[in-house]
Design an enzyme around this catalytic site. Sequence first.
Site, PDB file in Angstrom:
ATOM      1  N   HIS A 185       0.850  -1.200   0.000  1.00  0.00           N
ATOM      2  CA  HIS A 185       0.000   0.000   0.000  1.00  0.00           C
ATOM      3  C   HIS A 185       0.885   1.249   0.000  1.00  0.00           C
ATOM      4  CE1 HIS A 185      -2.515   3.152   1.722  1.00  0.00           C
ATOM      5  NE2 HIS A 185      -3.534   2.487   1.206  1.00  0.00           N
ATOM      6  N   ASP A 311     -11.153   2.182  -1.117  1.00  0.00           N
ATOM      7  CA  ASP A 311     -10.210   3.067  -0.430  1.00  0.00           C
ATOM      8  C   ASP A 311     -10.929   3.973   0.569  1.00  0.00           C
ATOM      9  OD1 ASP A 311      -7.685   3.864   0.269  1.00  0.00           O
ATOM     10  OD2 ASP A 311      -7.159   4.700  -1.675  1.00  0.00           O
TER      11      ASP A 311
HETATM   12  C1  1DF Z   1      -4.844   9.067   1.171  1.00  0.00           C
HETATM   13  C2  1DF Z   1      -5.051   8.133   0.152  1.00  0.00           C
HETATM   14  C3  1DF Z   1      -4.395   8.630   2.419  1.00  0.00           C
HETATM   15  C4  1DF Z   1      -4.812   6.794   0.380  1.00  0.00           C
HETATM   16  C5  1DF Z   1      -4.200   7.273   2.649  1.00  0.00           C
HETATM   17  O1  1DF Z   1      -3.736   6.797   3.848  1.00  0.00           O
HETATM   18  C6  1DF Z   1      -4.455   6.335   1.642  1.00  0.00           C
HETATM   19  C7  1DF Z   1      -5.060  10.462   0.924  1.00  0.00           C
HETATM   20  C8  1DF Z   1      -3.246   7.709   4.807  1.00  0.00           C
HETATM   21  O2  1DF Z   1      -5.876  10.810   0.052  1.00  0.00           O
HETATM   22  O3  1DF Z   1      -4.445  11.295   1.621  1.00  0.00           O
HETATM   23  O4  1DF Z   1      -4.403   5.044   1.940  1.00  0.00           O
HETATM   24  N1  1DF Z   1      -4.900   5.924  -0.724  1.00  0.00           N
HETATM   25  O5  1DF Z   1      -4.647   4.723  -0.636  1.00  0.00           O
HETATM   26  O6  1DF Z   1      -5.149   6.422  -1.862  1.00  0.00           O
HETATM   27 MN    MN Z   2      -5.421   3.324   0.593  1.00  0.00          MN
END
Ligand code: 1DF
Ligand code: MN
Length: 351
Positions: A185, A311
């Site tokens: 991730h 997500d």
């Molecule tokens: C964000 C996106 C933050 C994802 C995440 O974990 C995350 C974000 C802190 O938009 O700031 O897992 N993502 O997987 O796209």
């Molecule tokens: Mn994510």
Amino acid sequence: MRITRPAPAAYRRIATEEAFAPKELIDIYRKILQQKTVDPGFANLMGFYMSSPSERARHIMSCLLDLDEQRIRHMDEAGVDMQVLALTSPGVQIMDRDTAVAFAPLANDLLAEAIARHPTRLAGMIAVAPQDPAAAAKEIERCVSKLGLHAVVINSHTHGEYLSDPKFWDIFEAAEAHDTPIYLHPNAMPASMIGHFLEAGLDGAVYGFGVETGLHALRIITSGALDRFPKLQIILGHMGEALPFWSYRLDYMHAATVRSKRYDAIKPIGRKPSDYLKDNFHITCSGMAWPQAIKFTQDLVGTDRVLYAMDYPYQHAVEEVHALDAMDMPAEVKRAFFQTNAEKLFKIAPL
Ligand code: 1DF
Ligand code: MN
């Protein structure tokens, strides 16, 4: 605009990259954020969500912390039958080694308790501390045998280090031995990389996450790790962090670079980079509810390797469920995408 609740479908919708954060994690993050020097990516990511008065930040914090009534209600409203949960990025990987090794089992126990309260609605992934690969391997063993968790989440680099380094391969060995896929991730970019992204506001989910996590996956491939652990399965979100679209050029230029002996790090490996994508990776559509990209990826790696993810709460978008339900796709393929591939990969009991 209020979006209608997706109707029950001919398949279970299993969302496979869904985040949570216990209060105990946020308390540790708050201490880290108060230190004199704080990692700039972490400060800009969780520092933002934990302190911003914006509606997005407050919604995300509220969703991350809840593993019961509100989460199940949001799932019902989105037609999501099941969430596969992972401790939110960066998990324990921003912590010092001892704190990370101590906290990962607590997080996994809390996750297992939530799953026990909602066994048909929640599943989950094992958090580990790559800071101590031997302890991480033991935690995988414990969580598989004692908690019934069947996948691992690793939030990309750990303090600027990548799993392509053999010092981490106890983790790969344990994951392969226990048949637990590793969800690679995104994490905030390491300090050494983030500068030009941060100044442009492009370091996060908009682009930087994909660059850094794609690099990580590619480093694992070119290191030869997947020749050493041929059964290992790695899950990438965000439509494979764009690697499927890159695969033609990766294959051509990787071969050319091997032949030229230009880099010590680029040595011959067993197969083409795209062959590993087809045999050692599963890809989810988290953040990419885009039928053309999903079909392109199914065509490249096979319909048995592409899975649904929302997500939540970072991309909590009910209209995307409608869009994916409406994909022009054979019924059996759509069921594989939403349901059966996830049941198989995460060992989720069919209803
Ligand atoms: C964000 C996106 C933050 C994802 C995440 O974990 C995350 C974000 C802190 O938009 O700031 O897992 N993502 O997987 O796209
Ligand atoms: Mn994510």
